[in-house]
Structures are given as structure tokens and as C-alpha cells.
Design an enzyme around this catalytic site. Structure first.
Site, short mmCIF file in Angstrom:
data_model
loop_
_atom_site.label_atom_id
_atom_site.label_comp_id
_atom_site.label_asym_id
_atom_site.label_seq_id
_atom_site.Cartn_x
_atom_site.Cartn_y
_atom_site.Cartn_z
N ASN A 209 3.01 -10.55 -4.94
CA ASN A 209 1.76 -11.26 -4.61
C ASN A 209 1.36 -12.12 -5.80
O ASN A 209 2.08 -12.19 -6.79
CB ASN A 209 0.66 -10.27 -4.22
CG ASN A 209 0.40 -9.29 -5.35
OD1 ASN A 209 -0.02 -9.68 -6.44
ND2 ASN A 209 0.68 -8.01 -5.11
N LYS A 288 23.41 -9.57 -2.66
CA LYS A 288 22.54 -10.59 -2.07
C LYS A 288 22.79 -10.69 -0.56
O LYS A 288 23.95 -10.76 -0.12
CB LYS A 288 22.86 -11.94 -2.74
CG LYS A 288 21.94 -13.05 -2.33
CD LYS A 288 22.30 -14.35 -3.05
CE LYS A 288 21.52 -15.49 -2.44
NZ LYS A 288 22.09 -16.77 -2.79
N PRO A 304 3.37 4.87 -2.38
CA PRO A 304 2.29 5.82 -2.69
C PRO A 304 1.04 5.06 -3.11
O PRO A 304 1.14 3.98 -3.71
CB PRO A 304 2.86 6.63 -3.87
CG PRO A 304 3.96 5.81 -4.44
CD PRO A 304 4.49 4.94 -3.33
N ASP A 305 -0.12 5.61 -2.79
CA ASP A 305 -1.37 4.99 -3.25
C ASP A 305 -1.71 5.59 -4.62
O ASP A 305 -2.10 6.76 -4.72
CB ASP A 305 -2.50 5.23 -2.24
CG ASP A 305 -3.72 4.39 -2.58
OD1 ASP A 305 -4.22 4.48 -3.73
OD2 ASP A 305 -4.16 3.60 -1.72
N ILE A 306 -1.56 4.78 -5.65
CA ILE A 306 -1.70 5.27 -7.03
C ILE A 306 -3.14 5.72 -7.29
O ILE A 306 -3.39 6.80 -7.83
CB ILE A 306 -1.31 4.16 -8.03
CG1 ILE A 306 0.12 3.67 -7.72
CG2 ILE A 306 -1.42 4.65 -9.47
CD1 ILE A 306 0.50 2.37 -8.42
N PHE A 321 -10.36 -1.43 -7.83
CA PHE A 321 -10.78 -2.76 -7.43
C PHE A 321 -10.59 -2.87 -5.92
O PHE A 321 -9.85 -2.08 -5.33
CB PHE A 321 -9.93 -3.83 -8.15
CG PHE A 321 -10.52 -4.27 -9.46
CD1 PHE A 321 -10.79 -3.35 -10.47
CD2 PHE A 321 -10.82 -5.61 -9.68
CE1 PHE A 321 -11.35 -3.75 -11.67
CE2 PHE A 321 -11.37 -6.03 -10.89
CZ PHE A 321 -11.63 -5.11 -11.88
N LYS A 339 -10.77 6.44 -0.99
CA LYS A 339 -9.94 6.67 -2.19
C LYS A 339 -10.57 7.72 -3.11
O LYS A 339 -9.94 8.14 -4.08
CB LYS A 339 -9.71 5.35 -2.92
CG LYS A 339 -8.92 4.36 -2.04
CD LYS A 339 -8.29 3.24 -2.77
CE LYS A 339 -7.59 2.30 -1.80
NZ LYS A 339 -6.18 2.07 -2.12
O1 PMT Z 1 -4.34 -10.43 -11.73
P1 PMT Z 1 -5.30 -11.58 -11.50
O2 PMT Z 1 -4.59 -12.87 -11.14
O3 PMT Z 1 -6.28 -11.77 -12.64
O4 PMT Z 1 -6.16 -11.23 -10.20
C1 PMT Z 1 -7.06 -10.16 -10.22
C2 PMT Z 1 -7.04 -9.37 -8.90
C3 PMT Z 1 -7.56 -10.26 -7.78
C4 PMT Z 1 -5.64 -8.88 -8.57
C5 PMT Z 1 -7.97 -8.13 -9.13
O5 PMT Z 1 -9.28 -8.59 -9.43
C6 PMT Z 1 -8.01 -7.23 -7.92
O6 PMT Z 1 -8.73 -7.42 -6.97
N1 PMT Z 1 -7.18 -6.15 -7.96
C7 PMT Z 1 -6.99 -5.20 -6.84
C8 PMT Z 1 -6.03 -5.79 -5.86
C9 PMT Z 1 -5.74 -4.85 -4.70
O7 PMT Z 1 -4.61 -4.52 -4.48
O8 PMT Z 1 -6.77 -4.48 -4.02
P2 PMT Z 1 -6.72 -3.51 -2.70
O9 PMT Z 1 -8.05 -3.69 -2.08
O10 PMT Z 1 -5.53 -3.81 -1.86
O11 PMT Z 1 -6.54 -2.05 -3.30
C10 PMT Z 1 -7.65 -1.21 -3.60
C11 PMT Z 1 -7.41 -0.43 -4.86
O12 PMT Z 1 -6.33 0.49 -4.66
C12 PMT Z 1 -7.02 -1.26 -6.07
O13 PMT Z 1 -7.65 -0.70 -7.19
C13 PMT Z 1 -5.52 -1.09 -6.19
O14 PMT Z 1 -5.06 -1.18 -7.54
C14 PMT Z 1 -5.34 0.33 -5.65
N2 PMT Z 1 -4.04 0.58 -5.02
C15 PMT Z 1 -3.70 -0.07 -3.87
C16 PMT Z 1 -2.50 0.24 -3.25
C17 PMT Z 1 -1.62 1.19 -3.86
N3 PMT Z 1 -0.45 1.49 -3.30
N4 PMT Z 1 -1.99 1.79 -5.00
C18 PMT Z 1 -3.17 1.51 -5.58
O15 PMT Z 1 -3.49 2.07 -6.65
#
Ligand code: PMT
Length: 403
Positions: A209, A288, A304-306, A321, A339
Site C-alpha cells: 500500500n 516469476k 494475523p492482527d498485530i 491508528f 481491538k
Molecule cells: O506512513 P504514512 O505515509 O505517513 O501514512 C500514515 C498512515 C496513513 C499509514 C497512518 O496514519 C495510519 O493510518 N496507519 C494505520 C493504517 C491502517 O492499516 O489502519 P487500519 O484501520 O486498517 O488498521 C487499524 C489498526 O490495526 C492500525 O493500528 C494497524 O496498524 C493495526 N493492524 C491492522 C491490521 C493488522 N493485520 N495488524 C495490525 O496491527
């Protein structure tokens, strides 16, 4: 913590940037600080004491030898009243007088009479800033422990382009607030995830992404500035390793999970900023993939969801976030519960927002409240976020020392 209830003496000297000092005083008060303004004679040519009085809600101090002023709050009381002094703008002449210990007006006298930290925001023509005399004076101030904030580069009022612009009020606030913050997370172990993940389809292709890592790296740096022992678990980014931060580089979500689990085993605070891929290809081809058919189906399986896994460990504080394209607050609140975290910092993404940008804004959501941090540079926003996290961390763990 932060600027709330802090007593700030704002010194204003005679430069065109003095017009920004009114905004600075107003924003200091918005942040809960109490402000007393001291103006030099030169400053009064650019902005009136009446304006500064109105925005600071306090009488303005302009003279060392004014019997009325001394009968109210004299210069020694003012020096004692202050928790910090900020001189913005600071002209080349003022910087020179400060460097050489002048005490021929109220502001220079206060600087000698106060034991508190002094910050100086230079503002002058770029050639005056570059001049060896100014640079020598700045060096003297630095050696004395005075904080030099800026200057910024850019267009100048005189038509020149170069270094010498005063920093913007928001940048000065963040720096000043930083001077009170040091130690807010002294010895606390903070683990931060940042950047994207890369889920391999074959040796040359993958799912990823647009996360640049800027937000997460800024959060890690801000935590380190506050005395935390910081580990940054970073997906693939083009950013250099931040100073004073232990950085572990990973590629996939699974690798990020493994590193985060290991690092949080003895962690206090976890902040998940990474944009982790929710799914990965069930198998990554060893060679490939050739284009042999019109369509290609790739089976994806859940990563996995960290954040959820770390939150279950019962750290002292966990923050995630939320990157949302719509109904930001509603979705973020759902994530707070699903979460199981203490705080969600939600941001709007897509359409040029959030990912890869220099600026961002955040909505902070916890069980009881919603608070907005307005748009600003990610480095400053990260400092504000760390301030908010540190306050909540200490409120939740009042007796907790570092592990
Ligand atoms: O890196 P930049 O270009 O500066 O951009 C910043 C950002 C937009 C990436 C950042 O501000 C941001 O929003 N980060 C979270 C992105 C995200 O994956 O959000 P989410 O809503 O999909 O996930 C929710 C939370 O679960 C996040 O804290 C994510 O880190 C966590 N997560 C999600 C999936 C996963 N498998 N494991 C996780 O830990």
C-alpha cells in the site's frame, strides 16, 4: 504536562515577523498557558502593546524603569514568575545583545535574571543570518544552553529568498511544549510499528500500500525525544533509521507480527501506526509467474492482527491508528472496542490524504472522549500525539515506574 498552566514570558523584538507574535500569544493561551508579553522599543514599531495586551489578557511590559510597572510585577518578579521564556521574533541585534550579556532594557535584563529555559526564534534577512557575527553569536547562545528555534528558509519580506524566516506559531508551540516534555516517558519502553508491509506473490511482485512510514517514524522519534526506550518495527520504507531509536526492518505482516510480539514481551506502550496488509497470498510462487491465461486468481488468506494480539498481552497502554475513507469516528470507535485498545488515532485516507503526505490531522478516540488534533506537519503532530499518550499512560498507571 504540555503547556497547560505554564507561565510563559513571550519576548517580542523589532522585526516584521512581530505580527505573528499576536497569533503565537493567542495559541499559547488556547493551549492553557498563561502569557506575559515583554516588548522592546523596536517591537512597538511593528505591533502595538495594546494588541499584545488583548491577545495575552495581561498588561504588556515595555520598560525597565517604569515605576508603575515595577509597582505591579517588577522585572525580578516577572523573571521568577516564568516557567519558560520565548523570544519570537529575535532580531540580529537582540541576539547580539543577549550573547554579550547586555542588560540595557527589560527583555535583556529578564534573560539575565531568570533561571528558566530560554528559547530564541531568530527572524532576519538571510544575509544577516549568514553573517559570521550572527553565527558566532548564535554559537555563544547554543553553548549557554539557549534553545535556537529555526529559522526557516523561504521568501522574505525584503524580497530575498533564504534562511531567516521566523518559524510558524504552531512550530514554535510544538518546540516550546517539547522543552517541558523531556522525561515524560523517561525509561518507558515504547514499541512502534510503521510503514507498509509487502506480501509476496512471486519473487518480483507483491501486495502492498502507499504508506511511506513518515507518520510512524515521527511517532517513534517523538517518543524517544521524551526519554522513552523506543523500538521501531518498520515495513519497507525509503526513510533513514531515526536517531536514538532501535529499528528492526521487516517485510511481511508475519515478520512484523513476530518482531512486535518479541519486542512487546517486556514493553510498556505499543503504538501501531503501520498499514499492515490484512491478507497475503496463500502461497508465494517460487519463480516469476508467467502470463499464460487471460485471468489469474490468487487465493488470499488472513494475516494475523498485530494490534489485537499485542493488546491481549495486557501492556500498560496500547494505541492503534485507524485509516478511514468515510465515517471516521464511527469506524474508529468500532476498532477501539474490537481491538481492545486504550486509544485510537483516526485519520482520513485516500484522495491525497494521510498516506505519503507531509501533513496530517488526527481524531483521538478513547472510551470517554473524542479530541481532534488539527492538520500540521507529521513531526509536530507526532509530538502532540505522544503528549496525549503520555498523559493517558500516566493517568492509567499512576504508580507505575519504568520496567
Ligand atoms: O506512513 P504514512 O505515509 O505517513 O501514512 C500514515 C498512515 C496513513 C499509514 C497512518 O496514519 C495510519 O493510518 N496507519 C494505520 C493504517 C491502517 O492499516 O489502519 P487500519 O484501520 O486498517 O488498521 C487499524 C489498526 O490495526 C492500525 O493500528 C494497524 O496498524 C493495526 N493492524 C491492522 C491490521 C493488522 N493485520 N495488524 C495490525 O496491527
Amino acid at each position: 504536562m504540555g503547556l497547560a498552566n505554564k507561565h510563559i514570558v513571550l519576548g517580542v523584538t523589532g522585526g516584521i515577523a512581530a505580527y505573528k507574535s499576536a497569533e503565537l500569544a493567542r495559541r499559547l493561551r488556547d493551549r492553557g498557558a498563561r502569557v506575559r508579553v515583554v516588548m522592546t522599543k523596536g517591537a512597538e514599531h511593528f505591533i502595538t502593546p495594546l494588541t499584545m495586551q488583548a491577545v495575552s489578557s495581561n498588561p504588556v511590559h515595555t520598560s525597565l524603569l517604569d515605576p508603575d510597572a515595577e509597582a505591579g510585577m517588577g522585572h525580578i518578579e516577572l523573571a521568577r514568575w516564568a516557567d519558560a521564556m520565548l523570544i519570537a521574533p529575535a532580531t540580529a541585534n537582540f541576539i547580539s545583545r543577549l550573547a554579550h550579556g547586555a542588560a540595557d532594557d527589560l527583555l535583556t535584563t529578564l534573560c539575565l535574571a531568570t533561571p528558566v529555559a530560554i528559547s530564541v526564534a531568530p527572524a532576519m534577512n538571510q544575509q544577516m543570518w549568514r553573517d559570521q557575527a550572527t553565527q558566532d553569536n548564535i554559537e555563544i547562545l547554543r553553548k549557554r544552553g539557549i534553545l535556537i528555534l529555526g529559522p526557516a528558509e523561504g521568501d522574505q519580506a525584503c524580497g530575498d529568498i533564504g534562511p531567516g524566516r521566523m518559524l510558524e506559531p504552531d512550530e514554535l508551540l510544538a518546540a516550546l511544549s517539547g522543552s517541558f516534555r523531556s522525561g515524560m516517558l523517561e525509561n518507558v519502553k515504547v514499541v512502534v510499528t510503521a510503514g507498509p508491509t509487502w506480501e509476496a506473490i512471486d519473487p518480483v511482485r507483491g501486495i502492498t500500500n502507499h504508506s511511506s512510514g513518515k507518520m510512524g517514524y515521527a511517532v517513534a522519534e517523538a517518543a524517544a525525544e521524551n526519554g522513552a526506550r523506543v523500538t521501531l518495527v518498520s515495513g519497507p520504507t525509503g526513510l533513514p533509521r531515526p536517531d536514538n531509536v532501535h529499528t528492526i526492518r521487516v517485510t511481511s505482516a508475519q515478520e512484523m507480527y513476530d518482531a512486535a510480539m518479541e519486542e512487546t514481551a517486556a514493553g510498556d506502550i505499543f503504538i501501531a501506526v503501520a498499514a499492515v496488509a490484512d491478507y497475503r497470498p496463500a502461497t508465494a510462487a517460487e519463480q516469476k509467474i508467467k502470463k499464460r491465461s487471460d485471468t489469474l486468481t490468487i487465493e488470499l488468506i488472513r494475516n494475523p492482527d498485530i494490534l489485537t494480539a499485542v493488546a491481549k498481552r495486557g501492556l500498560l497502554f496500547t494505541a492503534g491508528f485507524a485509516a478511514e475513507t468515510n465515517s471516521v469516528e464511527m469506524h474508529a470507535r468500532e476498532k477501539l472496542t474490537s481491538k481492545g485498545v486504550d486509544l485510537i488515532a483516526a485519520n482520513l485516507v485516500g484522495g491525497g490524504e494521510g498516506f505519503g503526505t507531509e501533513d496530517n490531522s488526527l481524531m483521538l478516540i478513547d472510551k470517554t472522549d473524542t479530541k481532534t488534533l488539527p492538520r500540521m506537519r507529521k513531526s509536530l503532530l507526532a509530538r502532540r500525539l505522544i503528549e496525549e499518550i503520555a498523559e493517558r499512560y500516566h493517568a492509567k498507571n499512576p504508580t507505575q515506574g519504568p520496567r
